[in-house]
Design an enzyme around this catalytic site. Structure first.
Site: not given
Ligand code: GTR
Length: 402
Positions: A241, A245, A332, A383
């Protein structure tokens, strides 16, 4: 196999309906993705076609665009790196590995800033006639374990024992220890530290937290390169996540990183910004402005004007290796946008004489696809970064040895 289990993945229509909120700016319908033109990584700013020979210049041009408009510019302040041994346990995991905790201390202008490095080295014989091991550095964006926890409490998010058992040196650092993952805490982190010692405040194009986290990964690489048991040509960085990045950008900034693995990294990571599917530039720069340079937020309502898109981030890692993964319920993060980034980076790998995943059809869920320097899978589920994701990634690492 369930019906359609070997068909190219597409978002479950019921899930799309469930996630779509009336009046919400967030789109989950493929039919509502705007039409877009992706900037071509193989045409330079003068409109010239890029050859293998001219790629290094084009790459630098793209790096500058990503620094200026997305992740920000790192400071160029001289510093010293010191690795301090904190604790050591030999023969953990029933003798399979030696475990260490170190402190990586950055000193500049008479001040210091430090974060913890957990490091596990397998004890077994190295396969074949090689004497060096590949290493996997994990950027942990959740609760960072203590050394004792990492040894005694198996954790699916960082299955360190399994990583060592497959012959990898396993290292990990915490996002939050490098730079706080919260608004308004600039002064407490690495970015605040460098701003203080250099006497230069942050501006519109200064580095965001994602870049600072990646800078931390590069300090781990500095240390790994001092270890005789680590193969300097096989160091990978992994992130989930927001960590994914940062891992991609870290590998773009640091050519010593041989492999980048981004798991469910979505917007600002592997996913194409221009698709505006799931999380958008507008939404991410509102919720997490400190992840990027300030200037990135100005594209919230005009993503088509971004001079780059995320397939070019993956291309910046060529001819090194990239593994991207998505999850079927993680709309998402825009799984299709992540896959499209990967395949739209393929022409750069190919121009450099390498192969890369380029099939325009997504694979079915749970069926990893690899070709040369790149690989992809979309795992069934939510996720998360799971042991299954790790196993597929380590399988990919093994293919790079051949
Ligand atoms: C979320 C965010 C994402 C993602 C995520 C995470 O809230 O919108 O971009 O990076 O967190 O890091 O689990």
């Amino acid at each position: 196999m369930a019906n359609g289990a070997d068909k190219p993945w597409q978002a479950d229509p019921e899930l799309v309906e469930k996630k779509s909120r009336p009046g919400s700016e967030i789109n989950y319908h493929e039919s509502k993705v705007p039409s877009y033109d992706l900037p071509d990584p193989l045409v330079d700013s003068a409109g010239e076609a890029v050859t293998a020979e001219s790629w290094p210049q084009r790459r630098e041009e793209l790096m500058e665009l990503f620094r200026e408009h997305v992740y920000g510019r790192r400071p160029s302040v001289p510093y010293r790196l010191n690795a301090i041994n904190v604790a050591r346990h030999e023969g953990v995991f029933e003798g399979a590995a030696d475990a260490r905790e170190l402190k990586l201390e950055i000193t500049s202008g008479g001040e210091s800033y430090a974060f913890t490095l957990l490091l596990f080295t397998p004890t077994g014989k190295v396969a074949g006639d090689e004497s060096k091991r590949p290493a996997i550095v994990f950027l942990n964006n959740r609760d960072f374990p203590t050394l004792k926890q990492a040894i005694e409490e198996p954790n699916d998010f960082w299955p360190v024992r399994q990583i060592c058992e497959r012959g990898f040196v396993a290292a990990s650092v915490s996002t939050k220890q490098i730079d706080p993952d919260a608004k308004g805490k600039f002064d407490e982190g690495l970015r605040g530290f460098f701003a203080r010692v250099s006497g230069t405040g942050p501006d519109e194009h200064s580095w965001g937290a994602l870049s600072a986290w990646g800078w931390g990964l590069s300090r781990v690489v500095d240390y790994l390169l001092t270890m005789p048991e680590v193969d300097p040509d096989r160091i990978a960085v992994v992130g989930h996540s927001r960590g994914g990045k940062a891992a991609l950008w870290a590998a773009a900034e640091d050519p010593r990183i041989a492999v980048a693995y981004s798991n469910n990294s979505g917007c600002g990571g592997a996913a194409l910004s221009r698709r505006e599917y799931g999380e958008t530039v507008k939404r991410i720069t509102t919720a997490f402005p400190y992840w990027f340079c300030k200037h990135f937020a100005s594209y919230g309502d005009r993503v088509a004007e971004l001079p780059v898109d995320q397939h070019q981030l993956i291309a910046l890692i060529a001819p090194r290796s990239v593994y991207v993964t998505s999850a079927t319920e993680d709309l998402w993060a825009d799984p299709r946008g992540e896959y499209l980034s990967l395949i739209n980076a393929a022409p750069v790998f190919e121009r450099l004489g390498k192969s890369a995943v380029s099939n325009p059809q997504m694979p079915a869920a749970d069926q990893p696809r690899t070709s040369g320097q790149t690989g992809y899978h979309i795992r069934s589920g939510i996720h998360n970064l799971t042991p299954t994701d790790w196993q597929h990634f380590m399988d990919f690492m093994k293919t790079l040895e051949d």
